[in-house]
Design a protein around this motif. Structure first.
Motif: not given
Lengths: 217, 217, 217, 217, 217, 217
Positions: D43-64
């Motif tokens: 989960a932490r790895r995918y959140i990190a990738v999402g963050r580097s793409l500029g996704l908002n925190e809500g999307y990062l949580d969905l991803l995680g």
């Protein structure tokens, strides 16, 4: 403007299917179109099989809904609109939100696809419900029994329901047109109905005043 | 044995709600029970608001279904059965497969929860449909207008429909009991109906012959 | 630009409902609007009934979510947008993809509809979250207890949370505004909040600087 | 008796996974078991990738949430229970109706899987929530910083929350155990918690009093 | 023990349908039964109509799946099992969790219902996959072309695939039996297959060694 | 014009992920884009764990689909399109109706994501299927074994399938490119394929003729 079009299930067993669907597609490109399809003889065949297996009437109705959805899928895949088949009015209304043509078959036991079409015409605020069927007009009596029955260019809905109540044979023949749920909904929502033969869809599209008009009074 | 129970929406605005639901729970432990709940005054209130916003009748019906589902969820969470609320007969039938009590509210516009209850009674093969309402019996005329109206211990469904048709006021008062869809389904599926006041649920549970029996003839 | 608007459940029990919803509709035609509705007194009433039946707190929360969804459906059917009510953030986000106004009620137990509104504001990238409630401003103390409490035109979120923590009575009164989930989300997503009375929606729409601004610091 | 078991996401990156899941399966055959799985480092790895793409925190949580569901599917396919993964508490509760083991991952942004586990423990009426994690006990201070920190056999939840608040480092390490939503739900539903290392699952199954007990006071 | 039964779509156009389904029902009461139904001539008819409308092959496949689901619904409503029709393997597997007979039609474009049946046999851990079709046995050549073709009581799957590859006509006739997806799945999961004529279902039920056995080697 | 793009799962484990996804986003703003993502090494890892737990091959395939969906969600949340991940072709086709970019992972056991991509290319009427993978071209033999293997600028699909059949090692390396389902669908729908290395996506976007063209003959 928004229109709801009900296609009789018999159309899907006819040689004119492709021509009629081409006219429907053209219509869908001019107007905001909702389409409802019947199940025709296929529905009756599956219901008969189910009955010989001893299924209850509720299950038979569930079974009879499937062919109407199969016809709906055929039309949906052909039109440039929503390529799924909503299974309830709620689902229809959700999908309709996205402003694309939507096609449905039956929704639930105990009602005809004419009832479904009325509910959809009401919910979409359609200016007219077109019933594309196998008769070219509404008559003042059953034309198969009374050779001098006259076609009616325009008829009030209450009057039509009286004709249907008076003449059981007409009733049987046009049951598909207007059942009690449909009549109730059309009346309360003040929706005009046009009854026409499906092979006149092209002429309707070209602006001709084909078939009969039923006024919600 | 399978039973379908329709609980009037008015129950959910009554002080007797907890007592009645306890009797329903006891019943659900003795029989295979399907329950349908009405929407009551809350449904009427939301419909009124929707009307003042200019929503069409189809949307108003969609809105009026929600309170019945809210009541259904309350009952479902209380019973030891399926803890969701099916939104169509198809969904009901799928969930019912797993042999647990299931509770539904309304299904779709254009029909009463009595219609829903009839469809469910038919699909589940219920031996009886219990209509738990706010009258303790069916009468041969409107008891509010005719002081010497007599309660009927047993009545044929066709007869009851005649009484309802003859006496508009009775009709209005008992519309909730049997609407045309319900009558059609009960007749075709030969389902016996028991009409009783909800506060007599406990006595019914104990085997008393409370309320009126409606015979599907 | 994108806005998220939270409408207090109390609005749906008020005489001003129709007027306020008209302003909301106008707003939805000017901006990309996401709306969240509370459950109000109706939610509290159903929770109380559930509690007298002995339901666990989780079930009570599930029950309390339903009125908020009923209010959401009312608004959804009125606006020219998505005519369904998403039941989770995932579903919201999917439907929001189609660039139409979407209305939600509660999502799940253990959180307020303010929490839901914050999650939606974050996921939609809203430039502002409007909390339309029953107070016309944020105060530096509970105005019902301290007559000389002063309204705050602008306040930092951390400061507001301190006021709420310091003064239990204020907390109770404004719990609906900002709960811990909402505070956490607003802070991390840097979303500005505007707190206003729902009857000031029209003035807000006309560009007035009504209510209080809460800055995510 | 009903139990809810939360498995840390780190278990799914460990060599002991198969052994631990065998103990979980044995447990599921003795008790009515609900399981919740975390997302761990994935989960932490995918959140990190999402963050580097500029996704908002809500999307990062969905991803995680997705990795936690993937872990849930693994467990669900292995146990003899429901072989799907519910995506919300509502869905969980519906499926749980059928009296089979059910496994969930995360539900929505803004909450930990410990919060999810608490909601599930509450809704299922679990007599205990087991938190299978990477520490063998709760301590009175962070054992990594204070060599003479003492393990606590039993601790009150309020006390534990105080320890966590007092010692940020402990907080960071045990955040996964009890977040504010979890604490609130456990307290209101009076659910006992057992904190143990996942490799002690087998000993727990055999009736040993492993780990720490957290009393909801 | 668990069995998967594939019923050819042609059965649903045959006079023997009711008799065969009675045998299937008896089988479902003795074994844990999963059923898959084909679409038969009806599927071919709808595909032909779709082709004359110019639909792409993917849409034609979607269309051809519907009749198989309609047949599945007929069987599901008749058996005492799950009364819905799962639309994907994931949905099938979820519903199968509840230990009731489940019936499916097709799942997706690009595969036959024999492929679907193999996937289901694998996921349910079936000890045998029964292919009830219109031939009474597997032959060592096409019996319509070679009068002295011999029926095979037992054949290895690899051998059968060779026969099918060698003799295009046999291939055409038995394509429905084993397509490449089915062969791959049966081989990897080591599932035995029995090929029999549907009218031998009753004899199979009574323990007779009817038809041919295909060994996954 | 409509394009379908398949991104190898290995991309999601690469440092170039962000750069490549930026090119994909740019592409999605120029063309009607459908995207399919593979599961990569993560899928293989979960399958290995499931195998050590003794899960059947069908369940392993279900498990292996999840990482591909997780990758799909990452891309979907990044693009300006549908922010959900359809789980079947039917669902894909329904969502695609609304004319926004859609991203899918795997659909069901027994097929590769290349098969999924072909089905989607067919159903969307894509003018080209782009396979973004880890080789920069198709070769006439396995370049790892034969140092003078020549890259092919254009190759017929039937020829490519012959190369793959002749040279098992090439087959292993490019299995992901074209499996039998994919070949069958591409051929029947006459879809051109472009094979390129994912790091050449930006050059492709700028109109360069990168990689190899596979002609459906």
């Amino acid at each position: 403007m928004t229109l709801t079009l009900k296609l009789t299930g018999k159309l899907f067993e006819s040689d004119e299917l492709v021509d009629v669907l081409k006219a429907v597609k053209d219509l869908s490109e001019k107007e905001d179109l909702a389409v409802v399809t019947g199940g025709g003889g296929l529905a009756r065949r599956y219901i008969a099989v189910g009955r010989s297996l001893g299924l209850n009437e509720g299950y038979l109705d569930l079974l009879g809904i499937e062919p109407s959805r199969m016809n709906a899928l055929l039309v949906a895949l052909y039109l440039d609109g929503y390529k799924g088949v909503p299974r309830s009015l709620e689902e229809f209304v959700s999908v309709w939100s996205f402003k694309r043509p939507v096609v449905a078959g039956g929704f639930q036991p105990g009602q005809s696809t004419a009832g479904v079409a009325s509910l959809i015409a009401e919910a979409t605020g359609s200016r007219e419900l077109i019933l594309a069927t196998t008769v070219d007009s509404v008559y003042d009596a059953d034309p198969r029994k009374y050779p001098n029955a006259r076609p009616l260019k325009e008829v009030r809905l209450s009057e039509l329901m009286d004709i249907l109540a008076r003449d059981q044979d007409v009733k049987a023949g046009t049951y598909e047109l207007i059942d009690p749920l449909a009549a109730k909904v059309l009346m309360r929502a003040k929706i005009r109905v046009r009854v026409l033969h499906y092979r006149d869809m092209r002429r309707y599209l070209q602006g001709e005043d084909v078939g009969s008009r039923v006024v919600p009074e």
